[in-house]
Design a protein around this motif. Sequence first.
Motif, PDB file in Angstrom:
ATOM      1  N   LYS A   1      -3.737   7.908  -3.601  1.00 12.93           N
ATOM      2  CA  LYS A   1      -3.188   6.612  -3.196  1.00 12.93           C
ATOM      3  C   LYS A   1      -4.057   5.471  -3.713  1.00 12.93           C
ATOM      4  CE  LYS A   1      -0.902   8.318   0.921  1.00 12.93           C
ATOM      5  NZ  LYS A   1      -0.827   8.279   2.370  1.00 12.93           N
ATOM      6  N   THR A   2      -5.365   5.693  -3.730  1.00 10.25           N
ATOM      7  CA  THR A   2      -6.283   4.666  -4.242  1.00 10.25           C
ATOM      8  C   THR A   2      -6.031   4.426  -5.726  1.00 10.25           C
ATOM      9  OG1 THR A   2      -7.938   5.309  -2.622  1.00 10.25           O
ATOM     10  CG2 THR A   2      -8.710   4.026  -4.513  1.00 10.25           C
ATOM     11  N   GLU A   3      -5.872   5.496  -6.477  1.00 13.32           N
ATOM     12  CA  GLU A   3      -5.605   5.357  -7.920  1.00 13.32           C
ATOM     13  C   GLU A   3      -4.260   4.680  -8.152  1.00 13.32           C
ATOM     14  OE1 GLU A   3      -7.852   9.255  -9.799  1.00 13.32           O
ATOM     15  OE2 GLU A   3      -5.928   9.522  -8.786  1.00 13.32           O
ATOM     16  N   LEU A   4      -3.270   5.056  -7.353  1.00 12.55           N
ATOM     17  CA  LEU A   4      -1.944   4.450  -7.481  1.00 12.55           C
ATOM     18  C   LEU A   4      -2.003   2.957  -7.181  1.00 12.55           C
ATOM     19  CD1 LEU A   4       1.110   4.625  -7.885  1.00 12.55           C
ATOM     20  CD2 LEU A   4       1.311   5.326  -5.486  1.00 12.55           C
ATOM     21  N   TYR A   5      -2.695   2.587  -6.088  1.00 14.35           N
ATOM     22  CA  TYR A   5      -2.789   1.174  -5.730  1.00 14.35           C
ATOM     23  C   TYR A   5      -3.564   0.396  -6.792  1.00 14.35           C
ATOM     24  CZ  TYR A   5      -3.011  -3.046  -2.977  1.00 14.35           C
ATOM     25  OH  TYR A   5      -2.858  -4.336  -2.554  1.00 14.35           O
ATOM     26  N   THR A   6      -4.609   1.005  -7.328  1.00 17.27           N
ATOM     27  CA  THR A   6      -5.374   0.358  -8.400  1.00 17.27           C
ATOM     28  C   THR A   6      -4.471   0.096  -9.593  1.00 17.27           C
ATOM     29  OG1 THR A   6      -7.421   1.396  -7.664  1.00 17.27           O
ATOM     30  CG2 THR A   6      -7.364   0.606  -9.944  1.00 17.27           C
ATOM     31  N   GLN A   7      -3.644   1.056  -9.943  1.00 10.75           N
ATOM     32  CA  GLN A   7      -2.709   0.887 -11.056  1.00 10.75           C
ATOM     33  C   GLN A   7      -1.706  -0.224 -10.757  1.00 10.75           C
ATOM     34  OE1 GLN A   7      -0.697   4.465 -12.312  1.00 10.75           O
ATOM     35  NE2 GLN A   7       0.782   3.332 -13.528  1.00 10.75           N
ATOM     36  N   LEU A   8      -1.183  -0.259  -9.532  1.00 13.65           N
ATOM     37  CA  LEU A   8      -0.239  -1.319  -9.148  1.00 13.65           C
ATOM     38  C   LEU A   8      -0.883  -2.699  -9.236  1.00 13.65           C
ATOM     39  CD1 LEU A   8       1.472   0.377  -6.065  1.00 13.65           C
ATOM     40  CD2 LEU A   8       2.517  -0.059  -8.306  1.00 13.65           C
ATOM     41  N   MET A   9      -2.132  -2.803  -8.796  1.00 15.65           N
ATOM     42  CA  MET A   9      -2.841  -4.078  -8.869  1.00 15.65           C
ATOM     43  C   MET A   9      -3.095  -4.498 -10.320  1.00 15.65           C
ATOM     44  SD  MET A   9      -3.159  -5.497  -5.957  1.00 15.65           S
ATOM     45  CE  MET A   9      -4.394  -6.747  -6.284  1.00 15.65           C
ATOM     46  N   GLN A  10      -3.414  -3.528 -11.184  1.00 14.92           N
ATOM     47  CA  GLN A  10      -3.621  -3.841 -12.603  1.00 14.92           C
ATOM     48  C   GLN A  10      -2.334  -4.340 -13.240  1.00 14.92           C
ATOM     49  OE1 GLN A  10      -5.227  -0.086 -13.932  1.00 14.92           O
ATOM     50  NE2 GLN A  10      -7.351  -0.735 -13.592  1.00 14.92           N
ATOM     51  N   GLU A  11      -1.210  -3.712 -12.895  1.00  8.84           N
ATOM     52  CA  GLU A  11       0.087  -4.154 -13.405  1.00  8.84           C
ATOM     53  C   GLU A  11       0.416  -5.554 -12.897  1.00  8.84           C
ATOM     54  OE1 GLU A  11       2.840  -1.091 -12.284  1.00  8.84           O
ATOM     55  OE2 GLU A  11       1.912   0.375 -13.638  1.00  8.84           O
TER      56      GLU A  11
ATOM     57  N   LEU B   1       0.844  -1.195   0.000  1.00  8.75           N
ATOM     58  CA  LEU B   1       0.000   0.000   0.000  1.00  8.75           C
ATOM     59  C   LEU B   1       0.878   1.243   0.000  1.00  8.75           C
ATOM     60  CD1 LEU B   1      -2.627  -1.087   2.667  1.00  8.75           C
ATOM     61  CD2 LEU B   1      -3.034  -0.783   0.230  1.00  8.75           C
ATOM     62  N   PRO B   2       0.526   2.233  -0.811  1.00  8.11           N
ATOM     63  CA  PRO B   2       1.311   3.482  -0.809  1.00  8.11           C
ATOM     64  C   PRO B   2       1.232   4.137   0.571  1.00  8.11           C
ATOM     65  CG  PRO B   2      -0.207   3.405  -2.668  1.00  8.11           C
ATOM     66  CD  PRO B   2      -0.551   2.255  -1.780  1.00  8.11           C
ATOM     67  N   ARG B   3       2.356   4.666   1.029  1.00  2.00           N
ATOM     68  CA  ARG B   3       2.407   5.320   2.338  1.00  2.00           C
ATOM     69  C   ARG B   3       2.919   6.731   2.191  1.00  2.00           C
ATOM     70  NH1 ARG B   3       4.939   0.687   6.234  1.00  2.00           N
ATOM     71  NH2 ARG B   3       3.116  -0.643   6.211  1.00  2.00           N
ATOM     72  N   GLY B   4       2.675   7.511   3.198  1.00  2.00           N
ATOM     73  CA  GLY B   4       3.201   8.868   3.250  1.00  2.00           C
ATOM     74  C   GLY B   4       2.506   9.794   2.269  1.00  2.00           C
ATOM     75  N   ASN B   5       3.034  11.002   2.193  1.00  2.00           N
ATOM     76  CA  ASN B   5       2.493  11.988   1.262  1.00  2.00           C
ATOM     77  C   ASN B   5       2.995  11.683  -0.134  1.00  2.00           C
ATOM     78  OD1 ASN B   5       1.221  13.343   3.321  1.00  2.00           O
ATOM     79  ND2 ASN B   5       2.978  14.679   3.718  1.00  2.00           N
TER      80      ASN B   5
END
Length: 164
Positions: A62-72, A51-55
């Motif tokens: 962070k939700t969009e970033l995690y969604t992208q990581l899961m898609q990858e 999960l993305p942490r920090g600023n």
Amino acid sequence: MTSPQQPTVFLLAYDNSENSQAALSWFARLNAERDIRHQLVIFYSVEAPPLPRGNTTLKMSKTELYTQLMQESSAQIDRVRKRCLALCQQLGLPADSVKFIDKYGAEPSKAIVAMATELDAAAILMGTRGLKRLQRTMLGSVSDYAVHHAHRPVIVVPLTDTNG
């Protein structure tokens, strides 16, 4: 009237390494030599992206970033599945006797043992990384964990050269 005997299920712990491909090849040779058709379940345990942490200074949440990581990650799993099933076909394993299962988890060693229990697999097959004793002590070993915690046979196939 007796019912047809169910095929014996073997679980192959697969990580897309040369070592796990060697274990897959060993299983295919064993099946061909004995002219027996077993059910092979290829299990690919994947660690979920952290999960993305920090600023974040990115233009996405962070939700969009995690969604992208899961898609990858899902795309990577799909590539591994396709390569693995193509290798099974190349090795002559019948498509209807091979099943590929992937699962997200934090610890592949525990996930492998749990999946073998769930499937009531006759044995767990896996390649070995050939870790030295100190490396095993420091890093642990998936095969060592399986040998000590799976209540079934564990077959650890060493990586051999092409002459062996």
